[in-house]
Design a protein around this motif. Structure first.
Motif, PDB file in Angstrom:
ATOM      1  N   GLU A 261       0.573  -0.971   0.327  1.00 37.58           N
ATOM      2  CA  GLU A 261      -0.109  -0.060   0.194  1.00 37.58           C
ATOM      3  C   GLU A 261       0.831   1.521   0.012  1.00 37.58           C
ATOM      4  OE1 GLU A 261      -0.925  -2.500   1.727  1.00 37.58           O
ATOM      5  OE2 GLU A 261      -2.720  -3.410   1.258  1.00 37.58           O
ATOM      6  N   GLU A 262       2.011   1.618   1.059  1.00 35.49           N
ATOM      7  CA  GLU A 262       2.670   2.272   0.551  1.00 35.49           C
ATOM      8  C   GLU A 262       3.331   3.056  -0.917  1.00 35.49           C
ATOM      9  OE1 GLU A 262       5.941   2.982   3.892  1.00 35.49           O
ATOM     10  OE2 GLU A 262       5.966   4.815   3.355  1.00 35.49           O
ATOM     11  N   ALA A 263       3.610   1.927  -1.236  1.00 33.48           N
ATOM     12  CA  ALA A 263       4.597   2.013  -2.906  1.00 33.48           C
ATOM     13  C   ALA A 263       3.691   2.241  -3.867  1.00 33.48           C
ATOM     14  CB  ALA A 263       5.494   0.556  -2.419  1.00 33.48           C
TER      15      ALA A 263
ATOM     16  N   GLY B 244       2.336   5.980  -2.910  1.00 34.42           N
ATOM     17  CA  GLY B 244       3.738   6.713  -2.811  1.00 34.42           C
ATOM     18  C   GLY B 244       4.254   6.582  -4.053  1.00 34.42           C
ATOM     19  N   ALA B 245       3.647   5.546  -4.966  1.00 35.56           N
ATOM     20  CA  ALA B 245       3.749   6.112  -6.326  1.00 35.56           C
ATOM     21  C   ALA B 245       2.837   6.763  -7.345  1.00 35.56           C
ATOM     22  CB  ALA B 245       3.991   4.262  -7.488  1.00 35.56           C
ATOM     23  N   ALA B 246       1.697   6.776  -6.890  1.00 36.25           N
ATOM     24  CA  ALA B 246       0.613   7.846  -6.912  1.00 36.25           C
ATOM     25  C   ALA B 246       0.658   9.291  -7.035  1.00 36.25           C
ATOM     26  CB  ALA B 246      -0.721   6.915  -6.436  1.00 36.25           C
ATOM     27  N   VAL B 247       1.571   9.461  -5.688  1.00 38.08           N
ATOM     28  CA  VAL B 247       1.569  11.000  -5.599  1.00 38.08           C
ATOM     29  C   VAL B 247       2.727  11.455  -6.252  1.00 38.08           C
ATOM     30  CG1 VAL B 247       2.913  12.031  -3.681  1.00 38.08           C
ATOM     31  CG2 VAL B 247       1.156  10.282  -3.141  1.00 38.08           C
ATOM     32  N   GLY B 248       3.770  10.374  -6.071  1.00 37.40           N
ATOM     33  CA  GLY B 248       5.903  10.450  -7.259  1.00 37.40           C
ATOM     34  C   GLY B 248       4.749  11.090  -8.365  1.00 37.40           C
TER      35      GLY B 248
ATOM     36  N   ASP C 252       2.001   7.712   5.140  1.00 38.65           N
ATOM     37  CA  ASP C 252       2.879   8.632   5.439  1.00 38.65           C
ATOM     38  C   ASP C 252       2.869   9.277   3.962  1.00 38.65           C
ATOM     39  OD1 ASP C 252       5.024   9.766   6.388  1.00 38.65           O
ATOM     40  OD2 ASP C 252       6.162   8.978   4.211  1.00 38.65           O
ATOM     41  N   MET C 253       2.272   8.202   3.182  1.00 40.03           N
ATOM     42  CA  MET C 253       2.890   9.303   1.987  1.00 40.03           C
ATOM     43  C   MET C 253       1.547   9.838   1.507  1.00 40.03           C
ATOM     44  SD  MET C 253       5.159   8.042  -0.022  1.00 40.03           S
ATOM     45  CE  MET C 253       5.908   7.747   0.838  1.00 40.03           C
TER      46      MET C 253
ATOM     47  N   ASN D 205       2.083  12.918   5.382  1.00 41.77           N
ATOM     48  CA  ASN D 205       3.300  13.952   5.065  1.00 41.77           C
ATOM     49  C   ASN D 205       3.651  14.533   3.787  1.00 41.77           C
ATOM     50  OD1 ASN D 205       3.673  13.819   7.870  1.00 41.77           O
ATOM     51  ND2 ASN D 205       4.442  11.532   8.308  1.00 41.77           N
ATOM     52  N   GLN D 206       3.568  13.708   2.709  1.00 46.41           N
ATOM     53  CA  GLN D 206       3.745  13.581   1.342  1.00 46.41           C
ATOM     54  C   GLN D 206       2.779  14.408   1.208  1.00 46.41           C
ATOM     55  OE1 GLN D 206       6.964  12.971   1.640  1.00 46.41           O
ATOM     56  NE2 GLN D 206       6.996  11.508   3.226  1.00 46.41           N
TER      57      GLN D 206
END
Lengths: 333, 329
Positions: free
Chosen positions: A60-62, A65-69, A92-93, A96-97
């Motif tokens: 889930e974090e990846a 995170g990949a979507a946000v990146g 966190d993604m 915090n991001q």
């Protein structure tokens, strides 16, 4: 107009946005060939292919995170979190991001990501597959939160979420997927922050959303026979929240009850009650009542589950107490 | 000009970039002591060869994500020291309009997708940026810098797995400085070669992180692989931070002699020697150093003269509630 299921309406919104904008892509667990655990994305993999619909490992974090990146460099991704409970693994993604980027870049960089989360209780799914976690995201500046209760709103809100420059969390209640509603042939994005009056009434305003909205409507109908006229509002967006809709209604009724499935403590109902108390005090003629989920994890046994989340009977009881102006609403259960 | 001289000129620019980072950080530490800079500073002093070596392998359109120790990566990618100091000073002309500070500096136009206050926080973001670069089909790459401590985070493992599975154009650069905050490596992970963590993704490389040319070579190979669609690489660059975890940390947890050992391999000293051995005159290096000092003098002046933010700006750049037309505090 045609009858359309809630899930199918979301699928249409996704497909139409993907056709309109090549930067929109879908990413999540088993959303591609399998079509999603609740079947929402069924057919989209076939239609758009593996470069637009990404099946991921259970990470889930990846995923988030990949979507946000990707959103940082031009994409408009839509994430499906299989069960909203799993969003804890990606906090966190989100917090915090994604939520911080626009602010901390002085508005220079947006994160146009949409996170669809399956939420709520449905038949003994117990503590880790049935939570209603919307209050966490309502509490986090930088995120927007929507909670559609019918197919037409779902389609309009998902489209608006995808086009919004900020991260938007979309809460989809499990029990709504099977529901069908009249949906116009063409649905435009529904501006975030516009609630609606679902039922007009004179004596008390009930604010509710997602599946609990229907329990509130059922309660309103029962009370009509008792001579209590209930107005029911669906905010549709929790952030932004439609303050004018609330004040217009309270001007008429002078009484407020908020109902939702999430636990009472620190819930969205607390925020709505605080908005009314701080900003609309002169319109209130009675104490505000909340009818919410109990402050417990979600139990497994059907009779315990039913005991913890509000139903029409409890909402009706709360409305009667509110109309009487008696603080009997916090009856021990 | 012969090819050899062109290479040498290029190497002198690497030295300039490393020296700029070194002095930017030393001056920042000093300015913070003098009270010009509030908040955290995590100096990159000692690790310059990694940022400079890796960024030397990058082109326009490539992107990087960074860490809490991010000034070096940002400078190596070409950021303006004046706007960086302005941000550290918390002034309007800062890269983040004074809303980020050291831990969150960012400039997407440079392909610098941000320092990060969360250990391991940039790794999934670089993975996603690489996904988007792959979708765009322009053979651009994403690089994620992080430390040894971050390789104990789930985000590291999830991102390596996903990017290896999808052959994403991403280079993971672990700057192993042998400490996760205050904790030495042997007390925070059961291995010494972090690159081994990539065994199951088949993409490990270990490099001496204080030799900028070796770093650049390893990075170039990894970037070429990424551009060719052959997927990610994990580079472990072994290096050392000369100062504490943050400014004010006296680093008493270091065994005696360790710092001295590493100081003998200071990336700037080592590289200056290399340049001298290749015939670069001391006066050339002196000129480079003086030019950097002048640039940083100007940057500090720029920061000092930049206006402070107005209080109302605190309610801008994010959705906030309004009441009777006013943003609600």
């Amino acid at each position: 107009m045609r009858k359309l299921r809630y899930g199918a309406a979301i699928a249409e919104a996704l497909a139409e946005e993907m056709e309109r904008d090549p930067e929109v892509f879908l990413i999540g667990e088993d959303i591609g060939e399998a079509g999603g655990v609740f079947g929402v994305t069924r057919g989209l993999f076939k239609k758009f292919g593996p470069d637009r619909v990404f099946d991921t490992p259970i990470s889930e974090e990846a995923i988030v995170g990949a979507a946000v990146g990707a959103a940082l460099v031009g994409a408009r991704p839509v994430v499906e979190v299989m069960f909203g409970d799993f969003v804890t693994l990606a906090m966190d993604m989100l917090v915090n991001q994604a939520a911080k980027t626009s602010y901390m870049t002085g508005g220079r960089i947006g994160v146009p990501v949409t996170v669809r989360m399956v939420t709520g209780t449905a038949g003994s799914t117990a503590g880790q597959h049935s939570q209603s976690l919307e209050a966490w995201f309502v509490h986090t500046p930088g995120l927007k939160v929507v909670a559609p209760s019918n197919a037409a709103d779902a389609k309009g809100l998902v489209k608006a979420a995808i086009r919004d420059p900020d991260p938007v969390m979309v809460f989809e209640h499990k029990l709504l997927y099977g529901r069908s509603d009249q949906v116009p042939d063409q649905v435009d994005p529904l501006p975030l922050g516009e609630g609606r009056v679902v039922r007009e009434g004179e004596d008390v305003t009930v604010v509710s959303y997602l599946h609990t909205l229907y329990a509130a409507l059922e309660a309103a109908e029962r009370l009509e026979e008792e001579g209590i006229s209930v107005e029911v509002l669906d905010p549709r967006s929790l952030v932004p929240f439609d303050r004018r809709l609330l004040s217009d209604s309270l001007r008429k009724t002078g009484r407020l009850l908020v109902a939702h499935e999430a636990p009472r403590r620190g819930g969205v109902g607390a925020e709505i009650a605080a908005i009314a108390a701080e900003e609309m005090w002169d319109l209130l003629g009675a104490p505000i009542t909340r009818v919410c989920g109990a402050n417990t994890p979600m139990p497994y046994a059907p009779e315990l589950e039913g005991f913890v989340i509000p139903d029409a009977a409890r909402i009706a009881e709360g409305i009667r107490a509110t109309v009487k102006g008696s603080p009997g609403r916090l009856t021990p259960v | 000009m012969t090819g050899r001289n062109m290479n040498l000129d290029h190497d002198i620019e690497l030295f300039r970039s490393m020296y700029l980072i070194r002095r930017f950080e030393e001056r920042a530490a000093h300015l913070r002591q003098q009270g010009f800079i509030p908040g955290f500073l995590h100096p990159y002093v000692g690790q310059e060869a990694v940022a400079v070596g890796v960024c030397a392998a990058l082109e326009e359109g490539d992107v990087i994500t960074s860490t809490h120790r991010g000034h070096g990566h940002m400078l190596a990618r070409g950021a303006e020291p004046n706007r960086m100091y302005a941000e550290l000073y918390a002034r309007q002309d800062g890269y983040n309009r004074a809303k980020g500070g050291s831990l969150h500096m960012i400039d997407a136009e440079l392909g610098f997708l941000g320092a990060n206050g969360i250990v391991g926080g940039g790794i999934p973001l670089a993975t996603g940026a690489a996904l988007q670069k792959k979708r765009e089909g322009k053979k651009r790459v994403a690089v994620s810098f992080f430390g040894d401590g971050a390789t104990n985070e789930g985000s590291f493992h999830e991102s390596l797995n996903l990017s290896a599975l999808w052959l994403l154009p991403v280079v993971f650069v672990c700057e192993n400085n042998f400490y996760g905050e205050f904790t030495p490596q042997h007390k925070h992970q059961p291995i010494t070669e972090i690159a081994r963590r990539a065994d199951s993704y088949a993409m490990e490389v270990v490099v001496e992180g204080n030799y900028v040319l070796e770093v650049r070579k390893a990075a170039q190979e990894a970037v070429d692989r990424a551009r060719a669609g052959e997927g990610p690489t994990l580079i472990e660059a072994r290096t050392y931070r000369h100062r504490g975890h943050y400014e004010g940390d006296m680093a008493r947890y270091r065994p005696p002699g360790e710092l001295e050992e590493w100081m003998a391999r200071d990336p700037l000293v080592v590289f200056a020697k290399h340049l001298r051995d290749r015939g670069v005159d001391d006066s050339v290096l002196r000129e480079v150093r003086q030019a950097v000092e002048d640039r940083l003098d100007g940057a500090a002046r720029f920061a000092e003269q930049s206006p402070h933010p107005q209080p109302g700006e605190a309610l801008e750049d994010v959705y906030t509630e309004t009441h009777q037309g006013m943003a609600l505090r």
